[in-house]
Design a protein around this motif. Structure first.
Motif, PDB file in Angstrom:
ATOM      1  N   SER A   1       8.407   1.300   5.976  1.00  0.00           N
ATOM      2  CA  SER A   1       7.762   2.583   5.697  1.00  0.00           C
ATOM      3  C   SER A   1       8.584   3.736   6.266  1.00  0.00           C
ATOM      4  CB  SER A   1       6.337   2.601   6.255  1.00  0.00           C
ATOM      5  OG  SER A   1       6.333   2.493   7.668  1.00  0.00           O
ATOM      6  N   TYR A   2       9.286   3.496   7.361  1.00  0.00           N
ATOM      7  CA  TYR A   2      10.184   4.531   7.896  1.00  0.00           C
ATOM      8  C   TYR A   2      11.355   4.763   6.937  1.00  0.00           C
ATOM      9  CZ  TYR A   2      13.755   6.744  10.767  1.00  0.00           C
ATOM     10  OH  TYR A   2      14.727   7.593  11.232  1.00  0.00           O
TER      11      TYR A   2
ATOM     12  N   ARG B   1       6.492  -1.525   9.219  1.00  0.00           N
ATOM     13  CA  ARG B   1       6.663  -0.151   9.725  1.00  0.00           C
ATOM     14  C   ARG B   1       8.112   0.310   9.532  1.00  0.00           C
ATOM     15  NH1 ARG B   1       4.071   3.341  13.535  1.00  0.00           N
ATOM     16  NH2 ARG B   1       5.554   4.850  14.398  1.00  0.00           N
TER      17      ARG B   1
ATOM     18  N   ALA C   1       6.667   6.418   7.743  1.00  0.00           N
ATOM     19  CA  ALA C   1       6.416   6.465   9.187  1.00  0.00           C
ATOM     20  C   ALA C   1       7.421   7.413   9.830  1.00  0.00           C
ATOM     21  CB  ALA C   1       6.539   5.072   9.791  1.00  0.00           C
TER      22      ALA C   1
ATOM     23  N   CYS D   1       4.031   3.899  -0.225  1.00  0.00           N
ATOM     24  CA  CYS D   1       3.525   3.964   1.147  1.00  0.00           C
ATOM     25  C   CYS D   1       3.807   5.333   1.765  1.00  0.00           C
ATOM     26  CB  CYS D   1       4.137   2.867   2.014  1.00  0.00           C
ATOM     27  SG  CYS D   1       5.873   3.147   2.431  1.00  0.00           S
TER      28      CYS D   1
END
Length: 297
Positions: free
Chosen positions: A150-151, A147, A82, A79
């Motif tokens: 992904s961070y 999210r 973020a 991915c």
């Protein structure tokens, strides 16, 4: 005996022995070996999913492998990272027309994120938000969880470092938003504490009652911060590192500090009377001091 300390930390069948007396630690190891079947793995490198790296003057904790395993299981290894773990000014809540998500999967993911926050304080607030919807998660809530994952993809190397600073100072920082939850308008308290210059505990939690002013929200958050400092004092005393002076709890709200230090009970503070008496009691015996810190800092 004197200032010598040996600590035995146990979780199920994993244990860590530490202290400042190598002879006593060895005696404890020999005794335990006679009572239980044990295997000595040497210096601490990995414990309950937490990786430990040492240098001469510091210890570094991370959960990099744990994050990689989690990203692999959720098929998020490829991915795009973020920039932030949650959208600013998000409107996450429970809505009548929300599209439901898989509750079991959601609960497992959030549970793993809660464990990840052991070495990643920068996701504490975000995890506290998504954990409020465990009983009825929606597609939007699941997207918020993804999210965070992904961070974490872009923050694999981040962890906690503990350095020798040569003092026994204990201090904390406390803050709160006001009516931040759009569903019930409850505020969220946050605090974090430092022992000998190192970050050791932190928490972000929605308050139990609705605060009628920002001062009330900050004041309740201050009470939680003082409770944490008192717990730390008890723990440090048990292991022979009792703080030598008053503990510091920094606050960025001047009105809250003035109420805490004001010896007079006013009508405007009756709704936080229990917290007020609790805080004032700790100030009077010089266990805690409440200096000001700018919001920018």
């Amino acid at each position: 005996m004197g200032e010598k300390v040996t600590l035995l930390i146990i979780y199920v069948d994993d244990m860590v022995v530490t202290g400042n007396d190598t002879e006593e630690m060895e005696r404890l190891h020999v005794y335990l070996s006679t009572e239980f079947e044990m295997k000595d793995l040497g210096g601490l490198k990995y414990f309950l999913g937490i990786e430990v790296a040492r240098s001469r003057d510091s210890i570094y904790l991370s959960q990099r492998k744990y994050v990689l395993d989690l990203l692999s299981k959720t098929e998020m290894l490829a991915c795009k990272p973020a920039e932030t773990p949650i959208v600013q000014n998000h409107h996450l809540a429970i809505y009548p027309d929300q599209v439901p998500a898989n509750r079991e999967r959601y609960q497992k993911l959030v549970g793993r994120l809660i464990y990840l926050s052991l070495t990643k304080p920068y996701i504490a607030y975000d995890v506290s938000v998504v954990s409020q919807f465990m009983h009825s998660p929606s597609k939007d809530h699941m997207a918020a969880v993804m999210r965070i994952l992904s961070y974490l993809k872009g923050a694999l190397g981040k962890g906690l470092i503990f350095i020798k600073y040569g003092h026994l100072e204990v201090k904390g920082y406390t803050d709160a938003d006001w009516a931040g939850n759009i569903t019930d308008r409850r505020s969220t308290s946050g605090y974090f504490t430092f022992v000998v210059g190192n970050l050791v505990t932190w928490r972000s939690k929605k308050q139990n009652v609705v605060a009628r002013s920002i001062v009330e929200a900050e004041y309740r958050g201050m009470a939680h911060g003082i409770c944490e400092l008192l717990w730390l004092m008890i723990l440090l005393t048990e292991i022979r590192f009792k703080p030598r002076g008053a503990m510091l709890l920094y606050c960025d709200n001047q009105d809250t500090r003035e109420i805490a230090n004001d010896p007079v009970q006013h009508d405007r503070t009756k709704h936080v009377e229990v917290d007020r008496h609790f805080i004032k009691e700790k100030l009077d015996v010089n266990l805690v001091e409440i200096p000001y810190v700018r919001s920018e800092d």
